[in-house]
Enzyme design. Sequence first.
Site, PDB file in Angstrom:
ATOM      1  N   GLN A   1      -7.889 -11.580  22.387  1.00  0.00           N
ATOM      2  CA  GLN A   1      -7.310 -10.828  21.272  1.00  0.00           C
ATOM      3  C   GLN A   1      -5.793 -10.814  21.365  1.00  0.00           C
ATOM      4  O   GLN A   1      -5.092 -10.936  20.357  1.00  0.00           O
ATOM      5  CB  GLN A   1      -7.865  -9.405  21.268  1.00  0.00           C
TER       6      GLN A   1
ATOM      7  N   HIS B   1      -3.598 -13.589  19.716  1.00  0.00           N
ATOM      8  CA  HIS B   1      -3.270 -13.672  18.289  1.00  0.00           C
ATOM      9  C   HIS B   1      -1.774 -13.599  18.036  1.00  0.00           C
ATOM     10  O   HIS B   1      -1.266 -14.215  17.106  1.00  0.00           O
ATOM     11  CB  HIS B   1      -3.983 -12.562  17.517  1.00  0.00           C
TER      12      HIS B   1
ATOM     13  N   GLU C   1     -10.226  -2.343  15.320  1.00  0.00           N
ATOM     14  CA  GLU C   1     -10.672  -3.438  14.466  1.00  0.00           C
ATOM     15  C   GLU C   1     -11.933  -4.073  15.062  1.00  0.00           C
ATOM     16  O   GLU C   1     -12.937  -4.260  14.396  1.00  0.00           O
ATOM     17  CB  GLU C   1      -9.560  -4.483  14.364  1.00  0.00           C
ATOM     18  N   HIS C   2     -11.863  -4.428  16.336  1.00  0.00           N
ATOM     19  CA  HIS C   2     -13.010  -4.969  17.075  1.00  0.00           C
ATOM     20  C   HIS C   2     -13.341  -4.005  18.211  1.00  0.00           C
ATOM     21  O   HIS C   2     -12.437  -3.568  18.923  1.00  0.00           O
ATOM     22  CB  HIS C   2     -12.692  -6.328  17.693  1.00  0.00           C
TER      23      HIS C   2
ATOM     24  N   ASP D   1     -15.552 -13.993  15.480  1.00  0.00           N
ATOM     25  CA  ASP D   1     -14.414 -14.664  14.847  1.00  0.00           C
ATOM     26  C   ASP D   1     -14.822 -15.966  14.177  1.00  0.00           C
ATOM     27  O   ASP D   1     -14.193 -16.399  13.213  1.00  0.00           O
ATOM     28  CB  ASP D   1     -13.338 -14.967  15.895  1.00  0.00           C
TER      29      ASP D   1
ATOM     30  N   HIS E   1     -14.278  16.684 -26.514  1.00  0.00           N
ATOM     31  CA  HIS E   1     -15.442  16.287 -25.716  1.00  0.00           C
ATOM     32  C   HIS E   1     -16.689  17.021 -26.217  1.00  0.00           C
ATOM     33  O   HIS E   1     -17.751  16.427 -26.401  1.00  0.00           O
ATOM     34  CB  HIS E   1     -15.227  16.624 -24.228  1.00  0.00           C
TER      35      HIS E   1
END
Length: 430
Positions: A255, A258, A322-323, A356, A415
């Site tokens: 990770q 990235h 996220e993960h 992924d 209405h």
Amino acid sequence: MEIIKYPSRETWETIVRRPQLDVSQLHETVNTILEDVQNNGDKAVLDYEKKFDHANLESLAVSEQEICDAMKMVSEELLDALKLAHQIIKAFHKAQQFHDIHVETAEGVSCWQKSVAIEKVGLYIPGGTAPLFSTVLMLATPAKIAGCKDIVLCTPPDRDGNINPAILAAAHVAGVSKIFKAGGVQAIGAMAYGTESVPKVYKIFGPGNQYVMAAKQMVSIHDVAIDMPAGPSEVCVIADDTSNPAFVAADLLSQAEHGADSQVFLISTSASLIEKVEKEIDEQLEQLPRKAFVSKALNNSKAVLVHDYEEAIHLSNAYAPEHLIIATSNCCELAEKVMNAGSVFLGEYACESAGDYASGTNHTLPTHGYATAYSGVNLDSFNRKITFQHLTEKGIQSIGHAVEVMAEHEQLEAHKRAMSLRIEKINKTI
């Protein structure tokens, strides 16, 4: 990695906080580029491609010949992998298809809902230090299943004006043909506003750096929808003394790979496991080509020693990763207590890399704590739900008076009148 031992809950808010960037200058730059693209179309995009990607382009569109050439350049091994991943991703997302519902909510009142594809979607695919051809499959596959009519893909070219062949091959496998050579903020602007070459879309998907993310959020205010707000990629691993230190280290490093602004977060009930993981990180780091990126990301990262599993899962939910990888002996039990996460990986063999690329789930996920409120990209992301209702005379008799009373108490006379006129007509015919 910073190691924190048995922190009190009062300090958790500080522990789970992501690194903050000064974006004041960034927003000014992004806004200038967006305005230029909105006003000057292709010319502005071409100018920014020359400035930022150092590519002298004559046109933005990728030709069919370029796609054909790319297919020949990609190895048979990679092409086979792309096709396998595409089929698996397609199978999982196809299973998410919505089935229309039809309900009689009261006598004479029928309501139903159907799913309608977003007609025009834009896919942004990063192509800088790591060309993410896997993201093409993750976004284009559900878009095709949903039935989106126009799927527009933008990705930056290299200095010679070429798109990475694997990105074009993935687009071909997924069935995308409208591909444009545009990266960064100018690509987001082109899809949001439309240019002479790039069609305007209704929703933009895809990851990117802080400039791309800022651009997506800016255009979402008035011009186009986006998949989700997002920031740098991140992972949280929950481990115990039964976890494999080499696996845990590899997951954290994968990770961190990235980018320098990525973050990894280890939560463990075992001090010895943290020590072993640290040693494994040092050894494995030396073997990585992207060592410089990884090392910077590790400076933003933390390992937290907690008292027990209950504390571990609560801290993870506070972080909202996220993960989330749960590599403990009781991973399935802990999985039941997950409240905030983009995508969860269970057991020692469920590495985040599987998600992924080819397990079937989508890897476009909420970051920066947004997993508390946002889902990752799925088939629904490419659809809208439209509701319908049909009322008969019986329906008016069932709910008419209640509508009149509620409208009157909200002081919305028009209405009330819309319903009252119908009630009067029905009463005259009885």
